[in-house]
Design a protein around this motif. Structure first.
Motif, PDB file in Angstrom:
ATOM      1  N   VAL A   1       0.828  -1.199   0.000  1.00  0.00           N
ATOM      2  CA  VAL A   1       0.000   0.000   0.000  1.00  0.00           C
ATOM      3  C   VAL A   1       0.868   1.256   0.000  1.00  0.00           C
ATOM      4  CG1 VAL A   1      -1.787   1.293   1.230  1.00  0.00           C
ATOM      5  CG2 VAL A   1      -1.863  -1.207   1.175  1.00  0.00           C
ATOM      6  N   GLY A   2       0.510   2.173  -0.878  1.00  0.00           N
ATOM      7  CA  GLY A   2       1.150   3.477  -0.898  1.00  0.00           C
ATOM      8  C   GLY A   2       0.102   4.543  -0.641  1.00  0.00           C
ATOM      9  N   SER A   3      -0.601   4.931  -1.684  1.00  0.00           N
ATOM     10  CA  SER A   3      -1.616   5.963  -1.574  1.00  0.00           C
ATOM     11  C   SER A   3      -2.942   5.385  -1.089  1.00  0.00           C
ATOM     12  CB  SER A   3      -1.837   6.624  -2.944  1.00  0.00           C
ATOM     13  OG  SER A   3      -3.035   7.349  -2.964  1.00  0.00           O
ATOM     14  N   ARG A   4      -3.463   5.937  -0.003  1.00  0.00           N
ATOM     15  CA  ARG A   4      -4.778   5.511   0.467  1.00  0.00           C
ATOM     16  C   ARG A   4      -5.853   5.898  -0.538  1.00  0.00           C
ATOM     17  NH1 ARG A   4      -7.232   7.151   6.364  1.00  0.00           N
ATOM     18  NH2 ARG A   4      -7.439   9.206   5.408  1.00  0.00           N
ATOM     19  N   THR A   5      -5.685   7.055  -1.172  1.00  0.00           N
ATOM     20  CA  THR A   5      -6.663   7.506  -2.164  1.00  0.00           C
ATOM     21  C   THR A   5      -6.748   6.531  -3.332  1.00  0.00           C
ATOM     22  OG1 THR A   5      -6.198   9.804  -1.570  1.00  0.00           O
ATOM     23  CG2 THR A   5      -7.336   9.420  -3.648  1.00  0.00           C
ATOM     24  N   GLU A   6      -5.606   6.029  -3.779  1.00  0.00           N
ATOM     25  CA  GLU A   6      -5.611   5.078  -4.890  1.00  0.00           C
ATOM     26  C   GLU A   6      -6.343   3.794  -4.511  1.00  0.00           C
ATOM     27  OE1 GLU A   6      -1.754   4.317  -6.439  1.00  0.00           O
ATOM     28  OE2 GLU A   6      -1.605   6.244  -7.468  1.00  0.00           O
TER      29      GLU A   6
ATOM     30  N   ASP B   1      -9.864  11.875   1.246  1.00  0.00           N
ATOM     31  CA  ASP B   1      -9.388  10.791   0.377  1.00  0.00           C
ATOM     32  C   ASP B   1     -10.556  10.126  -0.351  1.00  0.00           C
ATOM     33  OD1 ASP B   1      -6.889  11.370   1.251  1.00  0.00           O
ATOM     34  OD2 ASP B   1      -6.622   9.577   2.466  1.00  0.00           O
ATOM     35  N   TRP B   2     -11.638   9.872   0.366  1.00  0.00           N
ATOM     36  CA  TRP B   2     -12.796   9.207  -0.240  1.00  0.00           C
ATOM     37  C   TRP B   2     -13.427  10.075  -1.326  1.00  0.00           C
ATOM     38  CZ3 TRP B   2     -14.799   4.642  -0.941  1.00  0.00           C
ATOM     39  CH2 TRP B   2     -16.131   4.489  -1.286  1.00  0.00           C
ATOM     40  N   ASN B   3     -13.564  11.360  -1.063  1.00  0.00           N
ATOM     41  CA  ASN B   3     -14.180  12.252  -2.043  1.00  0.00           C
ATOM     42  C   ASN B   3     -13.284  12.468  -3.254  1.00  0.00           C
ATOM     43  OD1 ASN B   3     -16.446  12.593  -0.399  1.00  0.00           O
ATOM     44  ND2 ASN B   3     -15.554  14.351   0.666  1.00  0.00           N
ATOM     45  N   THR B   4     -11.972  12.382  -3.056  1.00  0.00           N
ATOM     46  CA  THR B   4     -11.023  12.574  -4.152  1.00  0.00           C
ATOM     47  C   THR B   4     -10.944  11.351  -5.059  1.00  0.00           C
ATOM     48  OG1 THR B   4      -9.689  14.056  -2.781  1.00  0.00           O
ATOM     49  CG2 THR B   4      -8.607  13.104  -4.710  1.00  0.00           C
ATOM     50  N   ALA B   5     -11.064  10.164  -4.475  1.00  0.00           N
ATOM     51  CA  ALA B   5     -10.908   8.912  -5.225  1.00  0.00           C
ATOM     52  C   ALA B   5     -11.949   8.796  -6.335  1.00  0.00           C
ATOM     53  CB  ALA B   5     -11.013   7.729  -4.276  1.00  0.00           C
ATOM     54  N   GLN B   6     -11.500   8.312  -7.500  1.00  0.00           N
ATOM     55  CA  GLN B   6     -12.383   8.142  -8.648  1.00  0.00           C
ATOM     56  C   GLN B   6     -12.274   6.715  -9.183  1.00  0.00           C
ATOM     57  OE1 GLN B   6     -14.461  10.618  -9.652  1.00  0.00           O
ATOM     58  NE2 GLN B   6     -13.610  11.844  -7.949  1.00  0.00           N
ATOM     59  N   ALA B   7     -13.427   6.113  -9.460  1.00  0.00           N
ATOM     60  CA  ALA B   7     -13.454   4.723  -9.922  1.00  0.00           C
ATOM     61  C   ALA B   7     -12.815   4.550 -11.291  1.00  0.00           C
ATOM     62  CB  ALA B   7     -14.895   4.214  -9.952  1.00  0.00           C
TER      63      ALA B   7
ATOM     64  N   SER C   1     -10.153   6.337 -12.485  1.00  0.00           N
ATOM     65  CA  SER C   1      -8.807   6.898 -12.601  1.00  0.00           C
ATOM     66  C   SER C   1      -8.027   6.715 -11.299  1.00  0.00           C
ATOM     67  CB  SER C   1      -8.881   8.384 -12.945  1.00  0.00           C
ATOM     68  OG  SER C   1      -7.582   8.959 -12.959  1.00  0.00           O
ATOM     69  N   PHE C   2      -6.726   6.417 -11.467  1.00  0.00           N
ATOM     70  CA  PHE C   2      -5.831   6.378 -10.319  1.00  0.00           C
ATOM     71  C   PHE C   2      -5.223   7.752 -10.029  1.00  0.00           C
ATOM     72  CE2 PHE C   2      -5.547   1.762 -11.361  1.00  0.00           C
ATOM     73  CZ  PHE C   2      -5.860   1.259 -10.099  1.00  0.00           C
ATOM     74  N   ALA C   3      -5.476   8.719 -10.898  1.00  0.00           N
ATOM     75  CA  ALA C   3      -4.863  10.041 -10.755  1.00  0.00           C
ATOM     76  C   ALA C   3      -5.388  10.738  -9.510  1.00  0.00           C
ATOM     77  CB  ALA C   3      -5.146  10.893 -11.989  1.00  0.00           C
ATOM     78  N   ILE C   4      -4.503  11.466  -8.848  1.00  0.00           N
ATOM     79  CA  ILE C   4      -4.859  12.213  -7.648  1.00  0.00           C
ATOM     80  C   ILE C   4      -4.605  13.693  -7.915  1.00  0.00           C
ATOM     81  CG2 ILE C   4      -4.410  12.547  -5.191  1.00  0.00           C
ATOM     82  CD1 ILE C   4      -3.333   9.693  -5.137  1.00  0.00           C
ATOM     83  N   PRO C   5      -5.625  14.518  -7.848  1.00  0.00           N
ATOM     84  CA  PRO C   5      -5.428  15.949  -8.113  1.00  0.00           C
ATOM     85  C   PRO C   5      -4.383  16.553  -7.185  1.00  0.00           C
ATOM     86  CG  PRO C   5      -7.766  15.413  -8.046  1.00  0.00           C
ATOM     87  CD  PRO C   5      -7.031  14.196  -7.568  1.00  0.00           C
ATOM     88  N   HIS C   6      -3.636  17.492  -7.698  1.00  0.00           N
ATOM     89  CA  HIS C   6      -2.588  18.144  -6.909  1.00  0.00           C
ATOM     90  C   HIS C   6      -3.180  18.800  -5.666  1.00  0.00           C
ATOM     91  CE1 HIS C   6       1.153  20.180  -6.006  1.00  0.00           C
ATOM     92  NE2 HIS C   6       0.495  21.328  -5.920  1.00  0.00           N
ATOM     93  N   GLY C   7      -2.517  18.595  -4.553  1.00  0.00           N
ATOM     94  CA  GLY C   7      -2.941  19.229  -3.312  1.00  0.00           C
ATOM     95  C   GLY C   7      -3.831  18.371  -2.449  1.00  0.00           C
ATOM     96  N   HIS C   8      -4.308  17.240  -2.990  1.00  0.00           N
ATOM     97  CA  HIS C   8      -5.159  16.359  -2.197  1.00  0.00           C
ATOM     98  C   HIS C   8      -4.310  15.334  -1.458  1.00  0.00           C
ATOM     99  CE1 HIS C   8      -9.284  17.509  -3.407  1.00  0.00           C
ATOM    100  NE2 HIS C   8      -8.687  17.952  -4.502  1.00  0.00           N
ATOM    101  N   SER C   9      -4.881  14.786  -0.393  1.00  0.00           N
ATOM    102  CA  SER C   9      -4.179  13.775   0.405  1.00  0.00           C
ATOM    103  C   SER C   9      -3.913  12.544  -0.435  1.00  0.00           C
ATOM    104  CB  SER C   9      -5.023  13.404   1.627  1.00  0.00           C
ATOM    105  OG  SER C   9      -4.466  12.299   2.301  1.00  0.00           O
ATOM    106  N   ARG C  10      -2.807  11.890  -0.113  1.00  0.00           N
ATOM    107  CA  ARG C  10      -2.484  10.640  -0.784  1.00  0.00           C
ATOM    108  C   ARG C  10      -2.631   9.478   0.186  1.00  0.00           C
ATOM    109  NH1 ARG C  10      -0.130  10.934  -5.686  1.00  0.00           N
ATOM    110  NH2 ARG C  10       0.762   8.872  -5.421  1.00  0.00           N
TER     111      ARG C  10
END
Length: 521
Positions: free
Chosen positions: A299-304, A504-510, A512-521
């Motif tokens: 595990v690295g990014s929780r958002t991913e 993290d939950w609101n940022t996560a997208q089904a 895409s693995f991409a994480i917008p700049h400035g959001h938690s990882r």
């Protein structure tokens, strides 16, 4: 008298000649040392400087045998290694005169026994892996052989592990190097792992070949199929197999050209989004004939990972299992920077995955495996409390067949024949003896885990709770895991994510693995 004098004279001449040769040799060495340009020490300290390199070459052995204490060695301390060796030999592994651990230090962890312990069952519990879409579920042991490829391990090491697995009724993960004749020789249960190179199931161009995969995955010996996203020792990078190491045997097993360097890319080509990942897992399950299909990751990014959870919720597709590998894991070799600084330790990674699945309402559909320095019965119980359903061990299994933690796995010069492709070194492993040791180690360790649970008043892993494991947060106070970590309730992320998870939950997208700049990882 003359004869005696003659003998003495001859002896002196021989000694003088030997001294002269030695002096000449040392002089030549000194001249070479002074004129060479690679080693500064030798230029300034000719001849004598070689002592430094000799001592450096045997430093690990000096450290291990004469300096380190029983409890502070790395990666595994002497007490842990001794327990594995003794258990593999069928001994009980008791210790006299009390613990050597500092039980008051910050970070020390303890299992909570019960005042009403129970009698442990002589038959260890097993865990059924396989969701609703799985037609061939597998009842897996609490402890299994973690991913190690032939190529990293010798043929006799693979044979010993597989025969031990067959004798003890547990599974062996093939590693990403594919299934080999040495995995098949004794019929032990297999978890077939695919990495980014798709070895054993690839086209000549290196892409995934579904027909080849299906023909091998349907073999009755293969019980589960696993896709490796990343591994603990070196998450986020692929691998390179130099051309000279690609023998005819390796070529046939992995499906790569003889003598040509093979590069495993860092990323998969079969998917690029969370939804595509799940569709490929579903395809693996179908191609295998309905066997449990899942994936392994460090595990690295929780958002991913939450993005994968959202994809599961959106598509209704779930893996049958997920194996969480800790950054403290690793059997062969990896860049030091990756070993020391990349990826989350097993405890943190496992807690994230367990709670994310719980919060997304998915935990009851997916079994979790834990891999990373599992060596003892207490390790198994701790990981079960932290959210795992079963565990995997690699280096401990290597020790069961003779590994002495020489830490030269990447050189091919393993002194006991475990991590090498040198036939002369590999012959040191006696398969009948070492396979028995693997079985003994597995059985003894699982039995100890069951006995620990019984002392805690627990008959089955499902009864373990976070309150049963405590960690010292200072020298005067300990907290249970129920207090140390937030434990999400089933579906809590879907009904309203708690503050610590909301971003993290609101940022996560089904998609895409991409994480917008400035959001938690």
């Amino acid at each position: 008298m003359v004869s005696q004098l003659g003998g003495d004279s001859t002896g002196r001449r021989v000694a003088q000649a030997a001294a002269a040769v030695s002096a000449l040799g040392l002089g030549a060495l000194a001249a070479w040392d002074v004129t060479q340009k690679k080693h500064s020490i030798l230029r300034n300290y000719p001849v004598a400087g070689h002592a430094r390199y000799l001592l450096e070459s045997i430093r690990p052995e000096i450290q291990q045998y004469f300096i380190e204490r029983n409890w502070d060695g790395r990666p595994f301390n002497r007490n842990t290694r001794a327990t594995i060796y003794e258990r593999a030999k069928g001994k009980h592994g008791e210790r006299a005169f009390g613990t050597e651990r500092d039980v008051n230090r910050t970070g020390y962890e303890a299992l909570m026994h019960s005042n009403v312990p129970i009698t442990n069952s002589p038959t260890p519990p097993r865990v059924r892996v396989g969701g609703a879409e799985c037609t061939q579920p597998y009842d897996i042991s609490l402890l299994n052989v973690s991913a190690m490829s032939f190529g990293s391990l010798s043929d006799n090491a693979v044979r010993s592990l597989n025969k031990g697995a067959a004798m003890g009724g547990f599974a062996q993960d093939t590693g990403e190097g594919s299934i080999t004749p040495y995995h098949r020789e004794f019929g032990g249960d297999l978890i077939w792992e695919l990495g980014t190179g798709y070895f054993g199931a690839r086209t000549p161009e290196g892409e995934f070949d579904p027909d080849v995969f299906a023909s091998k995955a349907k073999d009755p010996q293969v019980k589960m199929v696993s896709l490796k996203l990343s591994q603990g020792a070196k998450p986020g990078i692929g691998g390179v197999l130099p051309g000279p190491k690609v023998t005819e045997e390796i070529s046939e097993i992995r499906g790569i050209p003889v003598g040509k360097t093979c590069v495993s890319p860092p990323n998969h080509t079969v998917f690029s989004t969370p939804i595509e990942l799940l569709h490929f897992i579903e395809q693996m399950r179908e191609l295998s004939g309905g066997k449990p299909a899942g994936f392994k990751l460090c595990v690295g990014s929780r958002t991913e990972f939450l993005a994968i959870c959202k994809a599961m919720v959106e598509t209704g597709i779930t893996p049958d299992f997920i194996i969480v590998d800790g950054s403290e894991g690793g059997t062969g070799a990896a860049p030091l920077e990756f070993e020391n600084h990349v990826g989350l330790p097993l405890t943190q990674g496992l807690m994230i995955v367990h709670n994310a699945l719980m919060g997304a309402g998915l935990r009851d559909r997916i079994r979790l495996g834990a891999a990373g320095k599992i060596a003892s019965g207490s390790d198994i119980v701790k990981r079960l409390i932290q959210g795992a359903d079963f565990t995997m061990a690699a280096r401990a299994m290597m020790m069961a067949i003779g590994c002495i933690q020489a830490q030269v796995c990447h050189t091919g010069k393993c002194p006991v024949g475990v991590a090498t492709q040198d036939p002369r070194r590999a012959r040191a492993i006696d398969v009948p003896d070492k396979s028995t040791r693997v079985r003994n180690y597995h059985d003894g360790t699982v039995a100890e885990a069951v006995r620990l649970m019984a002392s805690m008043g627990v008959a089955h892993p499902d009864e373990l709770e976070p309150t049963m494991l405590r960690r010292n947060v200072s020298e005067s106070e300990s907290w249970s895991y129920a207090r140390l970590y937030d434990w999400l309730k089933p579906g809590e992320l879907l009904s309203g994510a708690p503050d610590d998870w909301a971003d993290d939950w609101n940022t996560a997208q089904a998609d895409s693995f991409a994480i917008p700049h400035g959001h938690s990882r």
